[in-house]
Structure formats: C-alpha cells, structure tokens
Scaffold this motif. Structure first.
Motif, mmCIF file in Angstrom:
data_model
loop_
_atom_site.group_PDB
_atom_site.id
_atom_site.type_symbol
_atom_site.label_atom_id
_atom_site.label_comp_id
_atom_site.label_asym_id
_atom_site.label_seq_id
_atom_site.Cartn_x
_atom_site.Cartn_y
_atom_site.Cartn_z
ATOM 1 N N VAL A 184 0.833 -1.203 0.000
ATOM 2 C CA VAL A 184 0.000 0.000 0.000
ATOM 3 C C VAL A 184 0.871 1.258 0.000
ATOM 4 C CG1 VAL A 184 -1.715 1.308 1.310
ATOM 5 C CG2 VAL A 184 -1.949 -1.160 1.074
ATOM 6 N N GLY A 185 1.887 1.283 0.837
ATOM 7 C CA GLY A 185 2.785 2.446 0.878
ATOM 8 C C GLY A 185 3.563 2.607 -0.419
ATOM 9 N N GLY A 186 3.947 1.500 -1.034
ATOM 10 C CA GLY A 186 4.669 1.559 -2.306
ATOM 11 C C GLY A 186 3.836 2.148 -3.418
ATOM 12 N N SER A 187 2.553 1.818 -3.439
ATOM 13 C CA SER A 187 1.703 2.366 -4.494
ATOM 14 C C SER A 187 1.584 3.880 -4.362
ATOM 15 C CB SER A 187 0.321 1.719 -4.462
ATOM 16 O OG SER A 187 -0.381 2.080 -3.308
ATOM 17 N N PHE A 188 1.461 4.382 -3.125
ATOM 18 C CA PHE A 188 1.411 5.825 -2.942
ATOM 19 C C PHE A 188 2.743 6.478 -3.296
ATOM 20 C CE2 PHE A 188 -2.171 4.733 -0.100
ATOM 21 C CZ PHE A 188 -3.123 5.561 -0.679
ATOM 22 N N GLY A 189 3.837 5.835 -2.938
ATOM 23 C CA GLY A 189 5.158 6.372 -3.269
ATOM 24 C C GLY A 189 5.397 6.406 -4.767
ATOM 25 N N LEU A 190 5.020 5.341 -5.468
ATOM 26 C CA LEU A 190 5.192 5.309 -6.920
ATOM 27 C C LEU A 190 4.357 6.377 -7.605
ATOM 28 C CD1 LEU A 190 5.322 1.499 -7.690
ATOM 29 C CD2 LEU A 190 7.148 3.158 -7.939
ATOM 30 N N GLU A 199 4.296 11.220 -10.786
ATOM 31 C CA GLU A 199 3.796 12.582 -10.970
ATOM 32 C C GLU A 199 4.955 13.555 -11.169
ATOM 33 O OE1 GLU A 199 1.249 15.750 -8.361
ATOM 34 O OE2 GLU A 199 0.746 13.622 -8.192
ATOM 35 N N ILE A 200 6.028 13.374 -10.423
ATOM 36 C CA ILE A 200 7.205 14.230 -10.565
ATOM 37 C C ILE A 200 7.808 14.046 -11.954
ATOM 38 C CG2 ILE A 200 9.577 14.587 -9.767
ATOM 39 C CD1 ILE A 200 8.526 13.875 -6.940
ATOM 40 N N ARG A 201 7.902 12.806 -12.403
ATOM 41 C CA ARG A 201 8.470 12.531 -13.726
ATOM 42 C C ARG A 201 7.621 13.153 -14.831
ATOM 43 N NH1 ARG A 201 8.296 6.639 -15.548
ATOM 44 N NH2 ARG A 201 6.435 7.367 -16.568
ATOM 45 N N CYS A 202 6.297 13.018 -14.734
ATOM 46 C CA CYS A 202 5.406 13.593 -15.749
ATOM 47 C C CYS A 202 5.509 15.106 -15.774
ATOM 48 C CB CYS A 202 3.968 13.160 -15.498
ATOM 49 S SG CYS A 202 3.689 11.418 -15.811
ATOM 50 N N ASP A 203 5.596 15.730 -14.620
ATOM 51 C CA ASP A 203 5.745 17.184 -14.571
ATOM 52 C C ASP A 203 7.060 17.628 -15.199
ATOM 53 O OD1 ASP A 203 3.313 17.396 -13.322
ATOM 54 O OD2 ASP A 203 4.153 17.591 -11.297
ATOM 55 N N ALA A 204 8.113 16.874 -14.973
ATOM 56 C CA ALA A 204 9.409 17.214 -15.558
ATOM 57 C C ALA A 204 9.364 17.077 -17.076
ATOM 58 C CB ALA A 204 10.498 16.316 -14.978
#
Length: 106
Positions: A24-30, A35-40
């Motif tokens: 569950v924590g991994g899915s939120f982290g990914l 999102e950071i990659r898409c914004d970049a």
C-alpha cells in the motif's frame, strides 16, 4: 505482556502486516514519483513562444481541400510501384537494376 508475546509469534502479524504496508505504501510512493516525472517531461516539452507561434501557423494553414487539389494535379496513371531493397541486398546495386529495367520498358 502476554498479548504482546502472542502477537510477536503470530505469522500474520510478523510477515503479513509489513507486507501489506509495503504494498500500500509503495503504491502511494510510486504515484508521487510518477507525478514528478510527468511534470518534468511537460516542462521539457515546452517550446519557445516564437517557435510555437510558427508551428501553430503551419498547422492552421493546411486545408484538406487544398491538399486534395494538389493530389488531383498529380499524374497517377504513369505511376509505377518499385520495390525497395531488402536488408540483405545492396541498395545501390538494386537501384541500378530497377533503373535499367525501367529504361528498357520505356
């Protein structure tokens, strides 16, 4: 005290709960990293405003009817389909063969 020792011995608590938290924590982290990659990537794709204006003008100037008129003016009756060279064939040699065949037919 007794309940804590029982929980420590329980395999579900010992292995299952940490695994569930990891998933569950991994899915939120990914999601955050994606999102950071898409914004970049969006930031890198932005064009210079003058170049973007030129691109938009070129896109708007293409009209389907104009392209149809250009295609209508082409002489498609004399068009011949010539096969390109295969990867294992020498392209220059093959082009010369095609030119020689075409000259002999004319």
């Amino acid at each position: 005290m007794f309940n804590l020792k029982v929980l420590q011995r329980n395999k579900t608590v010992k292995y299952g709960v940490p695994m569930l938290l990891l998933i569950v924590g991994g899915s939120f982290g990914l999601r955050e990293f994606t999102e950071i990659r898409c914004d970049a990537q969006k930031h890198r794709r932005k064009l210079d405003p003058s170049l973007e204006a030129k691109v938009n003008v070129q896109r708007q100037s293409v009209i389907l009817e104009d392209e149809y008129e250009k295609m209508k003016q082409l002489n498609l009756e004399e068009w011949k389909n010539i096969r390109g060279p295969r990867p294992w064939e020498d392209s220059r040699e093959y082009q010369e063969q095609q030119r020689n065949r075409q000259n002999k037919k004319d």
